[in-house]
Design an enzyme around this catalytic site. Structure first.
Site, PDB file in Angstrom:
ATOM      1  N   HIS A   5       0.812  -1.217   0.000  1.00 53.67           N
ATOM      2  CA  HIS A   5       0.000   0.000   0.000  1.00 53.67           C
ATOM      3  C   HIS A   5       0.846   1.269   0.000  1.00 53.67           C
ATOM      4  O   HIS A   5       1.841   1.366   0.696  1.00 53.67           O
ATOM      5  CB  HIS A   5      -0.902  -0.009   1.249  1.00 53.67           C
ATOM      6  CG  HIS A   5      -1.779   1.185   1.380  1.00 53.67           C
ATOM      7  ND1 HIS A   5      -1.778   1.996   2.494  1.00 53.67           N
ATOM      8  CD2 HIS A   5      -2.690   1.714   0.529  1.00 53.67           C
ATOM      9  CE1 HIS A   5      -2.662   2.962   2.329  1.00 53.67           C
ATOM     10  NE2 HIS A   5      -3.226   2.820   1.151  1.00 53.67           N
ATOM     11  N   GLU A  25       0.462  -0.665  -4.800  1.00 48.26           N
ATOM     12  CA  GLU A  25      -0.517   0.380  -5.078  1.00 48.26           C
ATOM     13  C   GLU A  25       0.187   1.722  -4.987  1.00 48.26           C
ATOM     14  O   GLU A  25       0.949   1.975  -4.051  1.00 48.26           O
ATOM     15  CB  GLU A  25      -1.657   0.312  -4.060  1.00 48.26           C
ATOM     16  CG  GLU A  25      -2.730   1.368  -4.262  1.00 48.26           C
ATOM     17  CD  GLU A  25      -2.781   2.382  -3.129  1.00 48.26           C
ATOM     18  OE1 GLU A  25      -3.833   3.014  -2.956  1.00 48.26           O
ATOM     19  OE2 GLU A  25      -1.769   2.557  -2.423  1.00 48.26           O
ATOM     20  N   ASP A  27      -0.366   6.029  -5.539  1.00 46.00           N
ATOM     21  CA  ASP A  27      -1.330   7.128  -5.611  1.00 46.00           C
ATOM     22  C   ASP A  27      -0.916   8.113  -6.696  1.00 46.00           C
ATOM     23  O   ASP A  27       0.259   8.490  -6.786  1.00 46.00           O
ATOM     24  CB  ASP A  27      -1.393   7.852  -4.267  1.00 46.00           C
ATOM     25  CG  ASP A  27      -1.764   6.910  -3.135  1.00 46.00           C
ATOM     26  OD1 ASP A  27      -2.909   6.443  -3.129  1.00 46.00           O
ATOM     27  OD2 ASP A  27      -0.902   6.627  -2.279  1.00 46.00           O
ATOM     28  N   HIS A  41       0.274  10.768  -1.883  1.00 45.19           N
ATOM     29  CA  HIS A  41      -0.991  10.566  -1.173  1.00 45.19           C
ATOM     30  C   HIS A  41      -1.412  11.819  -0.426  1.00 45.19           C
ATOM     31  O   HIS A  41      -2.498  12.338  -0.625  1.00 45.19           O
ATOM     32  CB  HIS A  41      -0.876   9.382  -0.203  1.00 45.19           C
ATOM     33  CG  HIS A  41      -2.184   8.948   0.370  1.00 45.19           C
ATOM     34  ND1 HIS A  41      -2.878   9.700   1.307  1.00 45.19           N
ATOM     35  CD2 HIS A  41      -2.940   7.846   0.142  1.00 45.19           C
ATOM     36  CE1 HIS A  41      -3.997   9.074   1.618  1.00 45.19           C
ATOM     37  NE2 HIS A  41      -4.063   7.945   0.930  1.00 45.19           N
ATOM     38  N   ASP A  85      -4.013   4.167  -7.784  1.00 41.83           N
ATOM     39  CA  ASP A  85      -5.109   4.784  -7.038  1.00 41.83           C
ATOM     40  C   ASP A  85      -5.196   6.232  -7.502  1.00 41.83           C
ATOM     41  O   ASP A  85      -4.411   7.083  -7.085  1.00 41.83           O
ATOM     42  CB  ASP A  85      -4.824   4.683  -5.539  1.00 41.83           C
ATOM     43  CG  ASP A  85      -5.963   5.213  -4.687  1.00 41.83           C
ATOM     44  OD1 ASP A  85      -6.921   5.779  -5.252  1.00 41.83           O
ATOM     45  OD2 ASP A  85      -5.894   5.080  -3.458  1.00 41.83           O
TER      46      ASP A  85
END
Length: 275
Positions: A5, A25, A27, A41, A85
């Protein structure tokens, strides 16, 4: 799939793969012209994480390409799936199409290397707002118009806002995505909060039904051993986590080691796994 993440700096790719992730993942934020600008993020983010790591998107995509291109000195064989994301909150329903088009062009240039010996990982476009379904349309149209429609075989789709499943299905159809056409369905919440598995169970039921739209189901963002066990018992396909080693440890437990294994590049992430 163990999904690392919030991997937003290039050095973190190795960090998370070393801990056991076979997926990451990242961002993506956008500027006022709907152009992907940073892998970033920002606050708030998960508990016990630093929210401000970032790269310019072009630089991150080049680093990611190296990590997923066989023969490169930075190549990591285990890394087979990347979830972008997409922080589309500053886009409108009218600029989402443009954002998707520009992001596809950026991926084509910096990740897929113009379609010649680029990165091999599968890509998931994850969008938080179902009203931004045109991002997917713009992305798909850009690859088709550039003569690289073949790359869509490497691309999947996810709406991550925990919306009603039928509403998500409708948004996918509006974007031109058919049922089970590379559809990953996420469910989850920040690791700072608890969330029931009710919607996970609903999504798994959809995935396993004869008339569902979901190809794969993943749960985010968890790292407590008990929660990981519960998610695996719910039959998810992927778990997004800040601690990939925890997922590895649980998969090695007696009750799971014969039921699950880590996905490899030979496992098609768009295929429904028949249990």
């Amino acid at each position: 799939w163990i999904m690392g993440h919030m991997v937003n700096e290039i050095y973190q790719i190795d960090e998370f793969v070393d801990l056991g992730a076979n997926s990451i993942e990242t961002d993506i934020t956008f500027d006022d012209d709907a152009m992907a600008e940073y892998s970033y993020h920002g606050v708030p983010c998960d508990c016990m994480r630093w929210c401000h790591k970032w790269e310019y998107v072009n630089d991150f995509l080049e680093g990611l390409r190296r990590a997923t291109t066989p023969g490169d000195s930075k190549y990591r064989k285990q890394l087979i799936l990347v979830v972008f994301d997409l922080k589309t909150g500053d886009l409108s329903s009218s600029t989402a199409y443009k954002g998707g088009k520009l992001f596809a062009e950026k991926l084509l240039r910096y990740y897929w290397n113009g379609g010649s010996n680029g990165g091999r990982a599968y890509i998931i476009i994850s969008i938080p707002d179902i009203d931004h379904y045109a991002f997917i349309s713009g992305f798909r149209d850009a690859l088709k118009k550039s003569g690289h429609e073949d790359l869509l075989a490497k691309v999947g789709y996810d709406f991550s806002g925990n919306d009603d499943l039928n509403s998500i299905r409708g948004a996918l159809h509006k974007a031109g995505v058919k049922d089970r056409e590379h559809v990953w369905q996420s469910d989850g919440i920040t690791n700072c909060l608890l969330r029931s598995l009710d919607r996970v169970n609903e999504a798994v039921k959809n995935r396993d039904s004869s008339n569902g739209y979901i190809s794969k189901m993943y749960y985010w963002t968890i790292e407590k051993y008990a929660t990981v066990r519960d998610a695996l018992n719910a039959e998810v396909d992927g778990i997004m986590t800040n601690y990939p080693d925890v997922i590895v440890n649980v998969l090695n437990e007696d009750s799971f080691k014969n039921r699950f294994r880590m996905a490899t590049f030979d496992d098609n992430p768009w295929e429904l796994f028949k249990r």
